[in-house]
Design a protein around this motif. Structure first.
Motif, PDB file in Angstrom:
ATOM      1  N   ASP A  92       0.861  -1.172   0.000  1.00 10.77           N
ATOM      2  CA  ASP A  92       0.000   0.000   0.000  1.00 10.77           C
ATOM      3  C   ASP A  92       0.904   1.230   0.000  1.00 10.77           C
ATOM      4  O   ASP A  92       2.107   1.121  -0.191  1.00 10.77           O
ATOM      5  CB  ASP A  92      -0.929  -0.021   1.223  1.00 10.77           C
ATOM      6  N   THR A  93       0.344   2.391   0.227  1.00  5.86           N
ATOM      7  CA  THR A  93       1.153   3.599   0.208  1.00  5.86           C
ATOM      8  C   THR A  93       1.273   4.210   1.596  1.00  5.86           C
ATOM      9  O   THR A  93       1.718   5.334   1.754  1.00  5.86           O
ATOM     10  CB  THR A  93       0.528   4.636  -0.742  1.00  5.86           C
ATOM     11  N   VAL A  94       0.871   3.433   2.598  1.00  5.64           N
ATOM     12  CA  VAL A  94       0.847   3.955   3.958  1.00  5.64           C
ATOM     13  C   VAL A  94       2.018   3.361   4.745  1.00  5.64           C
ATOM     14  O   VAL A  94       2.260   2.163   4.686  1.00  5.64           O
ATOM     15  CB  VAL A  94      -0.482   3.570   4.652  1.00  5.64           C
ATOM     16  N   PRO A  95       2.756   4.189   5.458  1.00  4.15           N
ATOM     17  CA  PRO A  95       3.824   3.632   6.291  1.00  4.15           C
ATOM     18  C   PRO A  95       3.236   2.934   7.508  1.00  4.15           C
ATOM     19  O   PRO A  95       2.868   3.561   8.487  1.00  4.15           O
ATOM     20  CB  PRO A  95       4.648   4.872   6.688  1.00  4.15           C
TER      21      PRO A  95
ATOM     22  N   ASP B  21       1.347  10.166  14.121  1.00  6.98           N
ATOM     23  CA  ASP B  21       2.655   9.572  14.387  1.00  6.98           C
ATOM     24  C   ASP B  21       2.911   9.441  15.888  1.00  6.98           C
ATOM     25  O   ASP B  21       3.870   8.822  16.304  1.00  6.98           O
ATOM     26  CB  ASP B  21       3.756  10.412  13.724  1.00  6.98           C
ATOM     27  N   ASN B  22       2.052  10.030  16.674  1.00  3.50           N
ATOM     28  CA  ASN B  22       2.233  10.009  18.132  1.00  3.50           C
ATOM     29  C   ASN B  22       0.846  10.132  18.781  1.00  3.50           C
ATOM     30  O   ASN B  22       0.502  11.142  19.380  1.00  3.50           O
ATOM     31  CB  ASN B  22       3.139  11.186  18.530  1.00  3.50           C
TER      32      ASN B  22
ATOM     33  N   ILE C 137     -13.458  14.002  15.559  1.00  2.00           N
ATOM     34  CA  ILE C 137     -12.350  13.573  16.414  1.00  2.00           C
ATOM     35  C   ILE C 137     -12.137  12.084  16.156  1.00  2.00           C
ATOM     36  O   ILE C 137     -13.048  11.270  16.337  1.00  2.00           O
ATOM     37  CB  ILE C 137     -12.674  13.829  17.903  1.00  2.00           C
ATOM     38  N   ARG C 138     -10.916  11.761  15.717  1.00  2.00           N
ATOM     39  CA  ARG C 138     -10.688  10.407  15.207  1.00  2.00           C
ATOM     40  C   ARG C 138      -9.759   9.605  16.108  1.00  2.00           C
ATOM     41  O   ARG C 138      -8.666  10.063  16.443  1.00  2.00           O
ATOM     42  CB  ARG C 138     -10.064  10.503  13.804  1.00  2.00           C
ATOM     43  N   ASP C 139     -10.253   8.412  16.523  1.00  3.78           N
ATOM     44  CA  ASP C 139      -9.351   7.437  17.136  1.00  3.78           C
ATOM     45  C   ASP C 139      -8.873   6.518  16.020  1.00  3.78           C
ATOM     46  O   ASP C 139      -9.684   5.935  15.295  1.00  3.78           O
ATOM     47  CB  ASP C 139     -10.071   6.627  18.225  1.00  3.78           C
ATOM     48  N   ILE C 140      -7.548   6.388  15.876  1.00  6.19           N
ATOM     49  CA  ILE C 140      -7.014   5.676  14.710  1.00  6.19           C
ATOM     50  C   ILE C 140      -6.705   4.218  15.012  1.00  6.19           C
ATOM     51  O   ILE C 140      -6.152   3.514  14.168  1.00  6.19           O
ATOM     52  CB  ILE C 140      -5.769   6.390  14.147  1.00  6.19           C
TER      53      ILE C 140
ATOM     54  N   GLN D 237      -2.636   2.329  14.575  1.00  4.23           N
ATOM     55  CA  GLN D 237      -2.130   3.700  14.623  1.00  4.23           C
ATOM     56  C   GLN D 237      -1.973   4.304  13.223  1.00  4.23           C
ATOM     57  O   GLN D 237      -1.039   5.034  12.928  1.00  4.23           O
ATOM     58  CB  GLN D 237      -0.813   3.752  15.406  1.00  4.23           C
ATOM     59  N   THR D 238      -2.936   3.967  12.373  1.00  2.69           N
ATOM     60  CA  THR D 238      -2.952   4.484  11.016  1.00  2.69           C
ATOM     61  C   THR D 238      -4.354   5.003  10.722  1.00  2.69           C
ATOM     62  O   THR D 238      -5.338   4.377  11.128  1.00  2.69           O
ATOM     63  CB  THR D 238      -2.615   3.367  10.009  1.00  2.69           C
ATOM     64  N   ILE D 239      -4.432   6.107  10.047  1.00  7.60           N
ATOM     65  CA  ILE D 239      -5.731   6.657   9.695  1.00  7.60           C
ATOM     66  C   ILE D 239      -6.334   5.796   8.581  1.00  7.60           C
ATOM     67  O   ILE D 239      -5.766   5.700   7.487  1.00  7.60           O
ATOM     68  CB  ILE D 239      -5.603   8.116   9.246  1.00  7.60           C
ATOM     69  N   ASN D 240      -7.439   5.149   8.872  1.00 10.41           N
ATOM     70  CA  ASN D 240      -8.103   4.311   7.878  1.00 10.41           C
ATOM     71  C   ASN D 240      -9.458   4.937   7.553  1.00 10.41           C
ATOM     72  O   ASN D 240     -10.362   4.964   8.381  1.00 10.41           O
ATOM     73  CB  ASN D 240      -8.311   2.892   8.418  1.00 10.41           C
TER      74      ASN D 240
END
Lengths: 480, 287
Positions: free
Chosen positions: A187-190, A375-376, A404-407, A411-414
């Protein structure tokens, strides 16, 4: 100060002498400018004129891997040796990326006779190197230049990084810089699924190609922006780039430090701008900020209108112990938020300004953007509310939505690209801020409810949707 | 230039290397055998020295998209509409400026200009040269070229075409010189390119020229002679099918900037408009 005066006096004497003699020369024959070595070579079969330990890594504490850098006597484009860089995988205990600079051994070099940094490189696979450039000395980084995402081939290929304005580089110590992370084939996500690879660099040098042409500098990404600003605030010129057309007909764009540009304000009673691109608003009225690079007018500008100072937002009343702050001068912030995530399709312009040391963030033309700290992420399990202060200058019927987003644990925004809703392990709570009164701050206490009631240990983003132009301050989570 | 030109690729390379080696061993260099006349009698000179004035004693404008001439897209699917407006052709500061613009105009998306000397200046043989700085970018197709007089009713390619200089804007260090005639026109033309080192066609002026006499055309850029074309070359390149048509009629001069078309392909998002070709002078000499 005394020394400066002496030099000034000495120069005055020299100038007077010239005048008396009536010669046409601007300077006496006695004048000698300091000059620095003009050798362009950086690495051929060995480092040229660099420190013995010529590679200085980025900070290992930030994840930079210092183990993967070396030379390789079995691989070379020309001669017998090359630079070998082993890019780590994300789970490498020695660090999950590699990068750093090559620093000149002496006082620096005169690179003004060159027009590009060139090198040959090949990869163990067709990965991309995140950043290559020069001008970083780990001090001022005054003439820093970087090109993003250099695509490697598995055979040697020549790369050209144009110098935005060689005349600036009369004493440069930062001869090369790079940064690389793992190759992501999924994918393109770290997100930890990247793999390590190796690449080699050879024949690294500054060159006078004579074919670096058609400069097209830009500020503000080439856009002509307008912004309402407040007296006493500062705004940073952003979106700096320089584009050249190269010998093969391709365009090459680099990001660069503001010191390459000559900035100008059309109205010095309203706004002034320094060589670091910091605009300071000093009076009421309108001023347009433009820039030139080596005599070429940059695309893009900022028209600033100001009608006075911004009243500071109300001082938060929560004790620090009850607060996890994202963005407030009243508290110690637990994250360094990214206000310009560059979402595809976003028209939003966001900039952080300062009003006598009190920072606030200004939004214009918002369709959707985010305040990211993925990232944190923040563990807000013990928190009940999010506080935010909002200021609008003009009356409007549109409202601002906060998501307000819990990822989640990854720990990645989906986000579902079709409907914008969180997916996989993400959840959010959405709140619409209405009743905004022009010309004053309105405070909101948004409950961490809905899906956040049971999952708020990885808060990573606040998505902002719509609204008039607005200003935010004092964004923090707290409990009563 | 008049119809599709595809520069010859060196697909016959391996075979030709054998040939060349043999030729080198058994005969003199071309330089020693070629006929070179000295053309030092200046018969036409336009230095574009009067601002705002294009000398109509010398120059005609071709107008339109080629439809009126019976060759829509000028025979190459070119995208520009030629005008004689100062926006597209002007003399300023001692230069002729031919400017390609991106604008909707009479059904086209681009405008530009094409100047030629038909029936005003035509000549058989001579030294034709111009000092030019070219535009750049994908889709640009500037040219300095000659077409044979067609007043006897002959049609292209019988009338002959000598392209002194052509360039495509995505190759800023390379120009090419070409001849078209019966048996070697369009894609089958006889052409050679020249690549500049450490300089470009769009940042510097260069002198592009030919020295043309009976049975030869020599191509040069600045002080570099980079090709000679003779009837023997035509015969060789066309397996004896081609006819040398450059000894029998006068030719006229054309200067233009085309946009898009079969050879360069269309402009893309990175192409900067407007783009201008600057001509410092055009000079023609006789023996």
């Amino acid at each position: 100060m005394k020394k400066v005066n002496n030099i000034y006096k000495a120069l005055t004497v020299i100038c007077s002498a010239s005048l008396i003699l009536g010669c046409e020369r601007g300077l006496s024959e006695e004048v000698e400018f300091a000059s620095f070595p003009n050798n362009g070579d950086i690495f051929t079969d060995a480092p040229v004129g660099l420190t013995d330990e010529f590679f200085i890594s980025f900070d290992p504490a930030a994840g930079a891997n210092t183990e993967g850098f070396g030379t390789d006597d079995n691989v070379a484009f020309e001669g017998r040796s090359s630079i070998r860089i082993d890019v780590p995988s994300p789970n490498d205990p020695n660090g999950n990326f590699i990068g750093g600079i090559f620093l000149d051994r002496g006082d620096g070099r005169d690179l003004s006779g060159f027009d590009a940094l060139t090198f040959w490189a090949k990869g163990s696979t067709t990965a991309a190197v995140g950043l290559v450039g020069f001008g970083n000395d780990f001090e001022e980084n005054k003439f820093s230049v970087g090109q993003s995402n250099i695509q490697l081939s598995t055979d040697w290929r020549k790369y050209t990084i144009p110098i935005p304005d060689p005349s600036k580089l009369i004493q440069e110590r930062g001869l090369f810089a790079f940064s690389a992370g793992g190759l992501d084939v999924v994918d393109t996500v770290p997100n930890g699924n990247e793999i390590g690879f190796t690449f080699w660099i050879d024949e690294l040098r500054f060159e006078k190609l004579g074919t670096v042409a058609q400069p097209r500098p830009r500020i503000f990404g080439g856009a002509n922006l307008t912004e309402q600003a407040f007296t006493g605030s500062t705004i940073l010129v952003s979106g700096l780039s320089q584009t050249f057309n190269l010998e093969d007909g391709s365009n090459s764009t680099v990001g660069l430090a503001p010191s390459y540009f000559d900035f100008e304000s059309s109205n010095l009673d309203v706004a002034i701008v320094n060589e670091l691109g910091e605009i300071t608003i000093i009076g009421e009225g309108t001023a347009t900020i433009t820039a030139q690079l080596a005599g070429v007018l940059a695309e893009g500008s900022l028209e600033i209108s100001t009608s006075g100072g911004l009243d500071p937002a109300p001082t938060p009343m929560q004790p620090q112990a009850n607060v996890l702050s994202v963005f407030s001068d009243a508290y110690t912030n637990v994250v360094t938020p990214n206000f310009t995530p560059g979402f595809g399709g976003s028209t939003t312009e966001a900039s952080v300004s300062s009003n006598g040391g009190d920072e606030f963030v200004t939004y214009a033309n918002n369709n959707f953007t985010g305040i990211l700290f993925d990232d944190n992420p923040i563990d807000a399990s013990a928190m009940q509310f999010m506080h935010v202060d909002i200021y609008v200058q003009e009356a409007s019927t549109s409202s601002i939505e906060f998501q307000i987003r819990d990822i989640g644990a990854n720990q990645t925004i989906n986000t579902n690209v079709n409907n914008g809703f969180p997916e996989l392990d993400d959840v959010d709570f959405r709140f619409t801020a209405t009743g905004l009164t022009p010309g004053q701050w309105t405070s909101f206490e948004i409950p961490l409810s809905g899906d956040l009631a049971t999952q708020k240990n990885n808060l990573g983003a606040i998505i902002l949707v719509g609204g008039p132009d607005f200003i935010l301050d004092n964004i923090y989570f707290y409990s009563n | 230039m008049k119809t599709m030109t595809i520069r010859k690729k060196h697909t016959l390379g391996v075979m030709l290397i054998g040939f060349v080696t043999l030729a080198t061993l058994t005969s003199c260099n071309t330089d020693e055998t070629q006929t070179v006349a000295t053309f030092d009698n200046l018969v036409l000179e336009d230095n574009f020295d009067v601002d705002g004035f294009i000398d109509t004693e010398i120059w005609n404008f071709d107008i339109g998209d080629g439809t009126a001439q019976g060759i829509p897209g000028w025979g190459n699917n070119e995208l520009q509409y030629y005008t004689d407006r100062p926006d597209n052709a002007a003399v300023e500061n001692g230069f002729l400026l031919i400017t390609a613009k991106q604008e909707a105009f009479n059904g086209a998306q681009y405008t530009s200009a094409r100047l030629q000397t038909k029936n005003k200046f035509q000549q058989l043989y001579g030294r034709f040269e111009a000092r030019i700085r070219l535009p750049y970018g994908q889709g640009m197709w500037p040219a300095f070229w000659l077409l044979g007089d067609d007043s006897d009713g002959s049609v292209w390619p019988q009338i002959g075409e000598i392209d002194i200089m052509e360039n495509v804007g995505d190759e800023p260090t390379q120009i090419f010189g070409t001849v078209h005639g019966p048996g070697y026109s369009g894609a089958e033309s006889v052409s050679k390119s020249y690549t500049l080192e450490n300089t470009r066609v769009d940042t510097e002026f260069h002198v592009y020229g030919i020295e043309w006499g009976p049975n030869y055309i020599n191509y040069y850029i600045d002080d570099v002679l980079y090709n000679q074309i003779t009837p023997e070359d035509i015969e060789e390149e066309t397996n004896g099918e081609g006819e040398w048509v450059f000894n029998d009629r006068p030719f006229y001069i054309i200067l233009n900037v085309a946009v898009g078309g079969n050879l360069p392909g269309p402009p893309n998002a990175e192409t900067e408009f407007p783009q201008t070709m600057l001509v410092d002078y055009v000079r023609v000499y006789q023996q």
